[in-house]
Design a protein around this motif. Sequence first.
Motif, PDB file in Angstrom:
ATOM      1  N   ARG A 540       0.806  -1.030  -0.154  1.00  0.00           N
ATOM      2  CA  ARG A 540       0.073  -0.083  -0.064  1.00  0.00           C
ATOM      3  C   ARG A 540       0.893   1.220  -0.008  1.00  0.00           C
ATOM      4  O   ARG A 540       0.550   2.346  -0.430  1.00  0.00           O
ATOM      5  CB  ARG A 540      -0.989   0.012   1.254  1.00  0.00           C
ATOM      6  N   TYR A 543       1.619   1.630  -3.635  1.00  0.00           N
ATOM      7  CA  TYR A 543       0.370   2.108  -4.564  1.00  0.00           C
ATOM      8  C   TYR A 543       0.183   3.455  -4.175  1.00  0.00           C
ATOM      9  O   TYR A 543      -0.286   4.272  -5.155  1.00  0.00           O
ATOM     10  CB  TYR A 543      -0.693   1.223  -4.208  1.00  0.00           C
ATOM     11  N   SER A 544       0.246   4.033  -3.103  1.00  0.00           N
ATOM     12  CA  SER A 544      -0.069   5.178  -2.531  1.00  0.00           C
ATOM     13  C   SER A 544       0.857   6.164  -3.058  1.00  0.00           C
ATOM     14  O   SER A 544       0.712   7.428  -3.568  1.00  0.00           O
ATOM     15  CB  SER A 544      -0.043   5.481  -0.934  1.00  0.00           C
ATOM     16  N   ARG A 547       0.187   6.661  -6.913  1.00  0.00           N
ATOM     17  CA  ARG A 547      -1.097   7.399  -6.960  1.00  0.00           C
ATOM     18  C   ARG A 547      -0.665   8.929  -6.778  1.00  0.00           C
ATOM     19  O   ARG A 547      -1.581   9.957  -7.481  1.00  0.00           O
ATOM     20  CB  ARG A 547      -2.097   7.033  -5.946  1.00  0.00           C
ATOM     21  N   TYR A 562       0.211  -8.267 -10.345  1.00  0.00           N
ATOM     22  CA  TYR A 562      -0.092  -7.049  -9.660  1.00  0.00           C
ATOM     23  C   TYR A 562      -1.000  -5.818 -10.344  1.00  0.00           C
ATOM     24  O   TYR A 562      -1.208  -4.834 -10.073  1.00  0.00           O
ATOM     25  CB  TYR A 562       1.234  -6.162  -8.872  1.00  0.00           C
ATOM     26  N   HIS A 565      -4.142  -4.744  -8.892  1.00  0.00           N
ATOM     27  CA  HIS A 565      -3.834  -3.765  -7.737  1.00  0.00           C
ATOM     28  C   HIS A 565      -3.532  -2.487  -8.068  1.00  0.00           C
ATOM     29  O   HIS A 565      -3.976  -1.236  -7.377  1.00  0.00           O
ATOM     30  CB  HIS A 565      -2.758  -4.184  -6.774  1.00  0.00           C
ATOM     31  N   ILE A 566      -2.523  -2.418  -9.212  1.00  0.00           N
ATOM     32  CA  ILE A 566      -2.176  -1.239  -9.614  1.00  0.00           C
ATOM     33  C   ILE A 566      -3.173  -0.393 -10.141  1.00  0.00           C
ATOM     34  O   ILE A 566      -3.455   0.843 -10.125  1.00  0.00           O
ATOM     35  CB  ILE A 566      -0.948  -1.287 -10.608  1.00  0.00           C
ATOM     36  N   MET A 569      -5.756   0.394  -6.818  1.00  0.00           N
ATOM     37  CA  MET A 569      -5.227   1.180  -5.860  1.00  0.00           C
ATOM     38  C   MET A 569      -4.480   2.263  -5.955  1.00  0.00           C
ATOM     39  O   MET A 569      -4.481   3.260  -5.364  1.00  0.00           O
ATOM     40  CB  MET A 569      -4.557   0.140  -5.043  1.00  0.00           C
ATOM     41  N   ALA A 570      -3.537   2.069  -7.185  1.00  0.00           N
ATOM     42  CA  ALA A 570      -2.926   3.280  -7.639  1.00  0.00           C
ATOM     43  C   ALA A 570      -3.484   3.948  -8.753  1.00  0.00           C
ATOM     44  O   ALA A 570      -2.888   5.276  -9.058  1.00  0.00           O
ATOM     45  CB  ALA A 570      -1.506   2.807  -8.114  1.00  0.00           C
TER      46      ALA A 570
END
Length: 728
Positions: A540, A543-544, A547, A562, A565-566, A569-570
């Motif tokens: 996280r 990803y943060s 972003r 992944y 997720h990318i 979350m990103a």
Amino acid sequence: MSKEEKQEVEEESVFDDVLNLAFESSFIIEGFILALIYVLAISIRLFPVANFESVLYKFDSYYYYRATQYLLENGFSDYRNWFDSSSWYPYGNHGGGLSQPGLVLATAGAHYLISGLCVGIDLRYVCIYMGPFLAANSCIALYILVREVDSSESALLAAALLAVIPAFASRSMAGTFDNEPLAIFCLLVCMYSWIQAAKSGRGLPAMLSAFSSILLLVSWNGTAFIYNLIPLHVLWVIARTEPSELSKIQRRRIYAAYSTFYVWTILLHMQIPGRNLFELVQLQYLLPLLVFIWLQCPTIAEYIATFSNEHLTKDIVLQTMMCTMLTLLVLFKSFEILPGFNERLFGVLNPVFTRENLPLVASVAENQPTAWASFFNEVNALVLLYLPGIRILLYTSKDNISRIFVALYAIFSLYFSGVMVRLLFLATPAFCICGGITVSSILRNSLRHSMHNDLANDDLCNHRKKKPAFSRRHFRRGNVPTKAEWAETASAFVAFGAIVLLALFLVHSVWTIEKTYSSPVSVVLTGRSPNGRLIFDDFREAYSWLRVNTPSDAKVLAWWDYGYHILSMANRTVYIDNNTLNETHIATVSKIFASSEHEAYPLLKSLDVDFIFVIFGGVIGYASDDLNKLPWMLRLGNERFPQIKEQDYRSIDGSIRVDEYGTSKLSSSLLYRLCYYRFGELMTASEKPLGYDRVRKTEIGLKAFELQYFHEALTTKNWMVRIYKVNK
């Protein structure tokens, strides 16, 4: 009426009142136990929330969450035409053409219903708790199914077992937003509806069975299982019935039920966007079609015979039709008019084919054959109760249509559960059914022996107190326990053993669910130290960072694990993701990671890559990093680029080594350099040299090197995620 007759009538009325009260109280107790099972099924799946936080933690969960979010924000019409340009760049992906939108539609409907009740709730929480909710409803569906097959006691036991069995809980924990719990629920509803249709011959249950099978089709890839199981059941019933009036009635019922089921299945199948009738003549769906035609042949033959001369009997017409149908089938297959098996489905039937011909499928851990240790850990004591349950289903009542169908389901699901780890959940209702029926039968026989002996002893020994069967005085007088007493004692021991087995199963299930399936391993990792629990939140963090610190149109190259997720979350564009749509694109990414820095850079420029995202576990000992996935990258790359040879990366002993004995091809690869950049300056363990890899258990060979075309953008706190910016 005499006084004795009045007393007898009064006693009968009192006895009837007691029976009615017992029935009513039994119904109330049964409902209460079922409610407890429902609560248990939900509460035992809340360990991830209790131990960590409310978070989605499966890879696929984030894609379904993102698709549901798009559906709620833009409506169904726009969702059907949704083209997702941020995945599989530069080709994009038809996101609205998701082949299994059942979970997305069900979740959107649940969110809409909850919002309609004036309860404000975020979509993320609906997705997180959807798995436990569907699992609890699956327990209710299994209870209804088993009650149709056996007693209510067996049904309650089976539902309770399904509530806690680890193989099903692993797919339906809070935060596991995936399609398997919905698939199990639809499968159980379909089976129950088909049993009702086959027993009665009515059209409504057959229509409901067809409708639930279509819901299963839009929720899960394995619909071919139930589509072939039902015609197999039809063939079994017809083959086992004897020529009698009762059998003729049963054949008419099974004919009406299956004909209604198949016709409605075709009609509903045609209503699904992206589906066509061509799919229904593929080999995996050919058996239902052949059984449907075979059932129509006697009726058509009888109709033709009524308009023909007396020499042309029904049997002659029927034989001619069957020979013609078989001839056409052979000709169609010979000239390749009929399509063959889907490769992935054939890989399910034959795991050797998957290993040798489908490296992309074989590279996923869940697609490996189920090991015995894993099998026992997921099912535990129910393995011992499986065969007795099958025996009870098949031999206690040979003409029971419902029991035959459930037995067929249990047998075939056992095979598929051994072929792939991810298919083990398909057999969990079967194990619970067999376990519930077996334990219920054991307890029922034990009580029957006990009550029978008590009544017999009361009749024979009313004038004296009953002695224990195995007391010393009993043997001292020369008395030998009777056969009934031996049977009572043996059944009591067996019943006690079954109860102990269930208790051990419950303890094991709770421990496994809490320790194994309550950690969101794909998002948050945990560890132990002398000071307590350690939390590794590198995913996280990465990803943060993506972003917040990268442009909104930045494109990130990462291994397909992944991708979801990318994306979610990103909120950044990816080249490949978990949908594995384009094997050539995956092979291109494999080639980039396997090539040297100088060879990979032109490919990265042609794809317009901005950042490269790699997972590295050498610091904390995380074994599922990208370096351990390199052999699969090489095999997938070799499928499209033969110049990539796996043996070039293996040392003399055949292993992939990162120490001084590793090959130059490996140490010059882009993946090696992105993972080990500056790692040679780091001490990862006491009394170990600098650059000691805790996953590979060795000191790396190449430590001092610089990157020419990349610069380090982020290395997370525990070095698990490393992000590099591509120099333009």
